[in-house]
Design a protein around this motif. Structure first.
Motif, PDB file in Angstrom:
ATOM      1  N   LYS A  68       0.840  -1.201   0.000  1.00  9.68           N
ATOM      2  CA  LYS A  68       0.000   0.000   0.000  1.00  9.68           C
ATOM      3  C   LYS A  68       0.883   1.262   0.000  1.00  9.68           C
ATOM      4  O   LYS A  68       0.642   2.199  -0.762  1.00  9.68           O
ATOM      5  N   CYS A  72       2.284   4.152  -3.420  1.00  5.41           N
ATOM      6  CA  CYS A  72       2.083   5.611  -3.407  1.00  5.41           C
ATOM      7  C   CYS A  72       3.288   6.363  -3.959  1.00  5.41           C
ATOM      8  O   CYS A  72       3.236   7.586  -4.107  1.00  5.41           O
ATOM      9  N   GLN A 135       3.027  10.028  -5.171  1.00  6.74           N
ATOM     10  CA  GLN A 135       1.720  10.427  -5.720  1.00  6.74           C
ATOM     11  C   GLN A 135       0.920  11.013  -4.556  1.00  6.74           C
ATOM     12  O   GLN A 135       0.304  10.272  -3.784  1.00  6.74           O
ATOM     13  N   ASP A 137      -1.810  12.774  -4.232  1.00  9.83           N
ATOM     14  CA  ASP A 137      -3.259  12.533  -4.154  1.00  9.83           C
ATOM     15  C   ASP A 137      -3.554  11.101  -3.723  1.00  9.83           C
ATOM     16  O   ASP A 137      -4.517  10.843  -2.995  1.00  9.83           O
ATOM     17  N   LYS A 138      -2.712  10.179  -4.195  1.00 11.94           N
ATOM     18  CA  LYS A 138      -2.929   8.774  -3.844  1.00 11.94           C
ATOM     19  C   LYS A 138      -2.688   8.541  -2.346  1.00 11.94           C
ATOM     20  O   LYS A 138      -3.419   7.792  -1.696  1.00 11.94           O
ATOM     21  N   ALA A 140      -3.147  10.785  -0.071  1.00 16.98           N
ATOM     22  CA  ALA A 140      -4.281  11.414   0.615  1.00 16.98           C
ATOM     23  C   ALA A 140      -5.505  10.512   0.605  1.00 16.98           C
ATOM     24  O   ALA A 140      -6.181  10.346   1.636  1.00 16.98           O
ATOM     25  N   SER A 141      -5.785   9.886  -0.550  1.00 15.45           N
ATOM     26  CA  SER A 141      -6.992   9.055  -0.623  1.00 15.45           C
ATOM     27  C   SER A 141      -6.771   7.690   0.037  1.00 15.45           C
ATOM     28  O   SER A 141      -7.627   7.196   0.774  1.00 15.45           O
ATOM     29  N   THR A 142      -5.592   7.095  -0.167  1.00 15.90           N
ATOM     30  CA  THR A 142      -5.335   5.761   0.391  1.00 15.90           C
ATOM     31  C   THR A 142      -5.416   5.783   1.911  1.00 15.90           C
ATOM     32  O   THR A 142      -5.915   4.840   2.535  1.00 15.90           O
ATOM     33  N   TYR A 143      -4.886   6.850   2.503  1.00 20.46           N
ATOM     34  CA  TYR A 143      -4.813   6.896   3.973  1.00 20.46           C
ATOM     35  C   TYR A 143      -5.830   7.869   4.578  1.00 20.46           C
ATOM     36  O   TYR A 143      -5.775   8.135   5.784  1.00 20.46           O
ATOM     37  N   SER A 144      -6.742   8.368   3.748  1.00 19.30           N
ATOM     38  CA  SER A 144      -7.761   9.312   4.240  1.00 19.30           C
ATOM     39  C   SER A 144      -7.143  10.424   5.084  1.00 19.30           C
ATOM     40  O   SER A 144      -7.513  10.630   6.253  1.00 19.30           O
ATOM     41  N   ASP A 147      -8.464  16.900   6.506  1.00 14.47           N
ATOM     42  CA  ASP A 147      -8.313  18.264   5.994  1.00 14.47           C
ATOM     43  C   ASP A 147      -7.182  18.955   6.747  1.00 14.47           C
ATOM     44  O   ASP A 147      -7.029  18.767   7.961  1.00 14.47           O
ATOM     45  N   THR A 150      -1.187  17.684   4.224  1.00 14.84           N
ATOM     46  CA  THR A 150      -0.796  17.340   2.851  1.00 14.84           C
ATOM     47  C   THR A 150       0.308  16.289   2.890  1.00 14.84           C
ATOM     48  O   THR A 150       1.211  16.345   3.733  1.00 14.84           O
TER      49      THR A 150
END
Ligand code: FMN
Length: 194
Positions: A68, A72, A135, A137-138, A140-144, A147, A150
């Motif tokens: 995982k 990234c 990556q 964005d990846k 950010a999305s993979t690990y939630s 807000d 970064t």
């Protein structure tokens, strides 16, 4: 560890030994040593003591977690970093907790924590390799990522591979001269120290 870096003035041993490895032994890194690396990072200085750095660590002991994290990185970094038994992803908090204003030195502070980690690694006979090539964005999305945080960099960690430095590792053992970096009185005016 041998002294790798041709320094011109005395520095501590860890600075002479540190380098960004592209080759890693397949030996696992002991939990106590990883704990020391994060402890070293934790004790870095930071603006308003914000400690904006966060780390996500994955080792080959947990292959799913490892894949995982490795996934990234940008492909070019995945190529060599998959030899490292440990991958760390980094993130920073973008705003100061005490007043909510933007923290313009958050990345500076992350870099300082990473440098602590790198020198502690050298002291322990480990090698690390920091990477901008991730990556974001990846992560950010993979690990939630929440807000306000970064994803910034990755760090491959392990024991050095057998044998000599490869070409890329050896090439990196060059630095700009200090008289191009340290000025006095006016920009570009080399300090008399050098
Ligand atoms: C913030 C940062 C980002 C980096 N990003 C990458 C990267 O994405 N891929 C890579 O192969 N090396 C990367 N490096 C390693 C540098 O190329 C390396 O530090 C430099 O060439 C000096 O070599 P040395 O660390 O062995 O002294 C990065 C280093 C830092 C500090």
């Amino acid at each position: 560890m041998p002294d790798l870096n041709p320094t011109e003035h005395p520095v501590i041993a860890a600075i002479k030994q540190r380098y960004s490895a592209y080759q890693f032994s397949n030996k696992a890194v002991e939990a106590e040593k990883l704990q020391s690396l994060f402890e070293a990072a934790r004790w870095a200085a930071s603006s308003f003591n914000e400690q904006p750095w966060r780390f996500i660590v994955a080792t080959k002991d947990s292959p799913t977690q490892y894949d995982k994290a490795l996934g990234c990185l940008v492909e070019a970094n995945q190529g060599w970093a998959q030899a490292a038994p440990v991958i760390v992803l980094t993130a920073v908090k973008q705003e100061f907790t005490y007043n909510g204003s933007p923290n313009r030195v958050a990345l500076h502070d992350l870099g300082q924590a990473a440098a602590h980690m790198a020198l502690q690694a050298a002291e322990l006979g480990l090698v690390i390799h920091q990477m901008a090539g991730i990556q974001q964005d990846k992560v950010a999305s993979t690990y939630s990522l929440p807000d306000g945080f970064t994803a910034e960099t990755a760090i491959a960690i392990g024991y050095p591979g057998e044998g000599n430095l490869n070409d890329a590792e050896a090439r990196a053992r060059q630095r700009k001269p200090l008289d191009e970096l340290v000025f006095s009185d006016a920009w570009g005016n080399a300090s008399e120290l050098f």
